[in-house]
Motif scaffolding. Structure first.
Motif, PDB file in Angstrom:
ATOM      1  N   ASN A  92       9.166  -0.923   7.277  1.00 15.22           N
ATOM      2  CA  ASN A  92       7.856  -0.454   7.735  1.00 15.22           C
ATOM      3  C   ASN A  92       6.909  -1.642   7.914  1.00 15.22           C
ATOM      4  O   ASN A  92       7.135  -2.720   7.369  1.00 15.22           O
ATOM      5  CB  ASN A  92       7.244   0.519   6.724  1.00 15.22           C
ATOM      6  CG  ASN A  92       8.110   1.732   6.501  1.00 15.22           C
ATOM      7  OD1 ASN A  92       8.707   2.260   7.428  1.00 15.22           O
ATOM      8  ND2 ASN A  92       8.188   2.182   5.243  1.00 15.22           N
ATOM      9  N   LYS A  93       5.852  -1.414   8.635  1.00 14.91           N
ATOM     10  CA  LYS A  93       4.773  -2.405   8.762  1.00 14.91           C
ATOM     11  C   LYS A  93       3.458  -1.681   8.463  1.00 14.91           C
ATOM     12  O   LYS A  93       2.604  -1.511   9.333  1.00 14.91           O
ATOM     13  CB  LYS A  93       4.763  -3.030  10.153  1.00 14.91           C
ATOM     14  CG  LYS A  93       6.021  -3.844  10.459  1.00 14.91           C
ATOM     15  CD  LYS A  93       5.960  -4.498  11.830  1.00 14.91           C
ATOM     16  CE  LYS A  93       7.221  -5.307  12.096  1.00 14.91           C
ATOM     17  NZ  LYS A  93       7.209  -5.931  13.445  1.00 14.91           N
ATOM     18  N   CYS A  94       3.349  -1.256   7.212  1.00 13.90           N
ATOM     19  CA  CYS A  94       2.216  -0.417   6.805  1.00 13.90           C
ATOM     20  C   CYS A  94       0.891  -1.141   6.993  1.00 13.90           C
ATOM     21  O   CYS A  94       0.787  -2.346   6.717  1.00 13.90           O
ATOM     22  CB  CYS A  94       2.368  -0.002   5.350  1.00 13.90           C
ATOM     23  SG  CYS A  94       3.876   0.936   5.007  1.00 13.90           S
ATOM     24  N   ILE A  95      -0.108  -0.406   7.416  1.00 16.83           N
ATOM     25  CA  ILE A  95      -1.411  -1.018   7.676  1.00 16.83           C
ATOM     26  C   ILE A  95      -2.082  -1.486   6.397  1.00 16.83           C
ATOM     27  O   ILE A  95      -3.014  -2.290   6.443  1.00 16.83           O
ATOM     28  CB  ILE A  95      -2.339  -0.037   8.422  1.00 16.83           C
ATOM     29  CG1 ILE A  95      -2.633   1.203   7.566  1.00 16.83           C
ATOM     30  CG2 ILE A  95      -1.747   0.357   9.769  1.00 16.83           C
ATOM     31  CD1 ILE A  95      -3.662   2.147   8.165  1.00 16.83           C
ATOM     32  N   PHE A  96      -1.602  -1.018   5.236  1.00 12.48           N
ATOM     33  CA  PHE A  96      -2.233  -1.345   3.959  1.00 12.48           C
ATOM     34  C   PHE A  96      -1.365  -2.254   3.092  1.00 12.48           C
ATOM     35  O   PHE A  96      -1.731  -2.548   1.953  1.00 12.48           O
ATOM     36  CB  PHE A  96      -2.507  -0.053   3.174  1.00 12.48           C
ATOM     37  CG  PHE A  96      -1.304   0.831   3.064  1.00 12.48           C
ATOM     38  CD1 PHE A  96      -0.365   0.630   2.076  1.00 12.48           C
ATOM     39  CD2 PHE A  96      -1.098   1.860   3.968  1.00 12.48           C
ATOM     40  CE1 PHE A  96       0.756   1.428   1.984  1.00 12.48           C
ATOM     41  CE2 PHE A  96       0.020   2.670   3.890  1.00 12.48           C
ATOM     42  CZ  PHE A  96       0.951   2.457   2.887  1.00 12.48           C
ATOM     43  N   CYS A  97      -0.211  -2.693   3.589  1.00 10.93           N
ATOM     44  CA  CYS A  97       0.748  -3.433   2.756  1.00 10.93           C
ATOM     45  C   CYS A  97       0.111  -4.683   2.152  1.00 10.93           C
ATOM     46  O   CYS A  97      -0.430  -5.535   2.864  1.00 10.93           O
ATOM     47  CB  CYS A  97       1.959  -3.831   3.590  1.00 10.93           C
ATOM     48  SG  CYS A  97       3.197  -4.738   2.638  1.00 10.93           S
ATOM     49  N   PHE A  98       0.197  -4.810   0.823  1.00 18.85           N
ATOM     50  CA  PHE A  98      -0.429  -5.961   0.169  1.00 18.85           C
ATOM     51  C   PHE A  98       0.363  -7.241   0.404  1.00 18.85           C
ATOM     52  O   PHE A  98      -0.211  -8.331   0.444  1.00 18.85           O
ATOM     53  CB  PHE A  98      -0.580  -5.714  -1.332  1.00 18.85           C
ATOM     54  CG  PHE A  98      -1.483  -6.708  -1.993  1.00 18.85           C
ATOM     55  CD1 PHE A  98      -2.860  -6.522  -1.977  1.00 18.85           C
ATOM     56  CD2 PHE A  98      -0.986  -7.851  -2.588  1.00 18.85           C
ATOM     57  CE1 PHE A  98      -3.710  -7.458  -2.554  1.00 18.85           C
ATOM     58  CE2 PHE A  98      -1.823  -8.785  -3.168  1.00 18.85           C
ATOM     59  CZ  PHE A  98      -3.193  -8.586  -3.147  1.00 18.85           C
TER      60      PHE A  98
END
Length: 460
Positions: A92-98
């Motif tokens: 995934n390339k989550c918009i919130f990934c830390f």
């Protein structure tokens, strides 16, 4: 990640394996003629009372070892790779990934994104299910890997695809229903992003997720963490005090509904929301046995309860001590409140509390688990510390005395010219660290931001 699957690291003395002359460096090939793919094959296959182990020695010689044992008796083998297999990375390339918000030049393991259901079962990691096939789900069901912790974010399929940047992310309900029908228990998480999955979207998600109870036994809501390294990433805004109040108001509505219908709150706010809103941490009853403790839900209430309990069990003293505590900005006032409790019984124990501003990741990061060695050095230099500096265990890498930026406790001690004690997360450990010189052993710590064989919590 180097593949060290099935390679034996050590054998516990006087264990079954030790008695059978199994040694470090040997390789486990099969159990009862079944190949061992990973740790779950091993756990499942070694439940039998009669085993035939196929072992390959470093010389290349293969041994068949027959073992008779009790059903729950362990063999005493530790493997080089915790999963006996490669870690499954997240696509995934989550918009919130830390992890996408990490600065360059840090150690390689900090950039590894895992989305491995095995780590969810073993260590409590949250997985999205998007990197799993139906065959993977069948394996979870076969081995009864329960509970599984799932990172939902939203129950709106279109929105979930957008938030995870994965066009296949919208089938979450189908996969969750498959697990629920098979009796697999689940815990859920929602990483809340301002203006994205809050408000009406959060309301809708809780409506759908509440219908999955009791298979989905709990849901935590945590605020997104935003570092200063967000160039080129999706524009996200931090939550403010008023936002936190609105989130808590919405969650309280659902908690009342679910407690009335099920006897539990079902959905829980992480401690950050209460601190940000300036509200008191709820009583113990709110947390229903701390079902989401490792996700930062109720850690402060549990710590305060344990401190109160320990203080009631010990005799106070007039002994004079002076120590300092370093913590994150968010928890500073709370830790100050805890030190006052200690001083009521130990009136001559002086405690300096130093909330550390996170210059390394940015001031929007306020939890203690992301405080770095260099920020501690810069902000504590020249400060009055006393006989020792106390640091919470979650500041350090799992099993080591290393901060996220690769500075060590030894580096910090030399720079500040002070003795440092790493303190476990229990109330007893806190009180004893403040009032006496005896150290307690550290429990195995978890680290959420780095892939290791033990993964840190969201402790504030």
């Amino acid at each position: 990640m180097k593949d060290t699957a099935k390679k034996i690291l050590s054998v516990k003395e006087n264990s079954i394996a030790w008695e059978m002359d199994i040694e470090a460096g040997d390789e486990l090939l099969a159990i009862n003629d079944e190949p061992v793919k990973d740790v779950f094959d091993y756990m499942f296959l070694t439940q039998d009372t009669y085993l035939e182990l196929l072992i390959r020695k470093p010389s290349g010689e293969e041994w068949i070892i027959e073992i008779e044992k009790d059903e729950d008796e362990e063999l005493g083998i530790e493997f080089e790779a915790g999963l006996m297999d490669d870690y499954k990375s997240c696509h995934n390339k989550c918009i919130f990934c830390f992890i996408d918000q990490m600065p360059p030049g840090m150690r390689e393991t900090l950039y590894f994104k895992d989305d491995d259901s095995r780590l969810s079962f073993l260590q409590g990691n949250y997985v999205t299910l998007t990197n799993m096939s139906m065959e993977d789900l069948d394996r979870i069901i076969k081995y009864n890997m329960s509970p599984i912790n799932i990172s939902f974010q939203t129950m709106n399929p279109k929105l979930r695809c957008m938030m995870l940047n994965n066009r296949f992310a919208g089938d979450i309900l189908e996969k969750v229903n498959k697990l629920a029908d098979a009796g697999i228990e689940m815990n859920g998480q929602i990483v809340l992003c301002k203006g994205i999955n809050d408000g009406k979207e959060l309301e809708y998600s809780l409506e759908v997720m509440s219908g999955l109870y009791p298979a989905l036994r709990s849901v935590s809501v945590v605020p997104v963490g935003l570092s200063k390294y967000r160039d080129g990433l999706y524009p996200l805004e931090p939550f403010e005090k008023e936002d936190a109040e609105e989130v808590l108001k919405l969650l309280e509505k659902w908690q009342k509904k679910m407690r009335r219908e099920t006897g539990v709150n079902f959905v829980y706010a992480s401690d950050e929301w209460y601190l940000l809103a300036g509200k008191e941490i709820p009583d113990e009853e709110y947390y229903d046995g701390y079902v989401q403790l490792e996700n930062g839900v109720g850690m402060m209430r549990l710590l305060e309860s344990e401190i109160d309990e320990y203080l009631e069990s010990v005799k106070g003293s007039e002994r004079e001590t002076e120590v300092s505590v370093a913590t994150g900005l968010l928890a500073g006032p709370f830790i100050g409140k805890m030190t006052e409790k200690v001083r009521r019984k130990f009136p001559n124990s002086k405690v300096n509390v130093y909330p550390i501003r996170n210059d390394f990741f940015g001031e929007k990061i306020t939890v203690s688990g992301l405080v770095t060695g260099q920020d501690l050095m810069k902000q504590l230099k020249g400060k009055k510390v006393g006989s020792r500096l106390l640091l919470p265990v979650n500041m350090l890498r799992s099993g080591e005395e290393v901060f996220l930026d690769d500075y060590t406790v030894s580096d910090l001690e030399k720079y500040l010219e002070v003795s440092i004690r790493v303190v476990d997360s229990t109330g007893e450990a806190f009180v004893r660290a403040v009032t006496d010189d005896k150290e307690l052993p550290i429990n195995k710590r978890r680290q959420i931001y780095e892939q290791t064989d033990s993964c840190d919590s969201r402790q504030t």
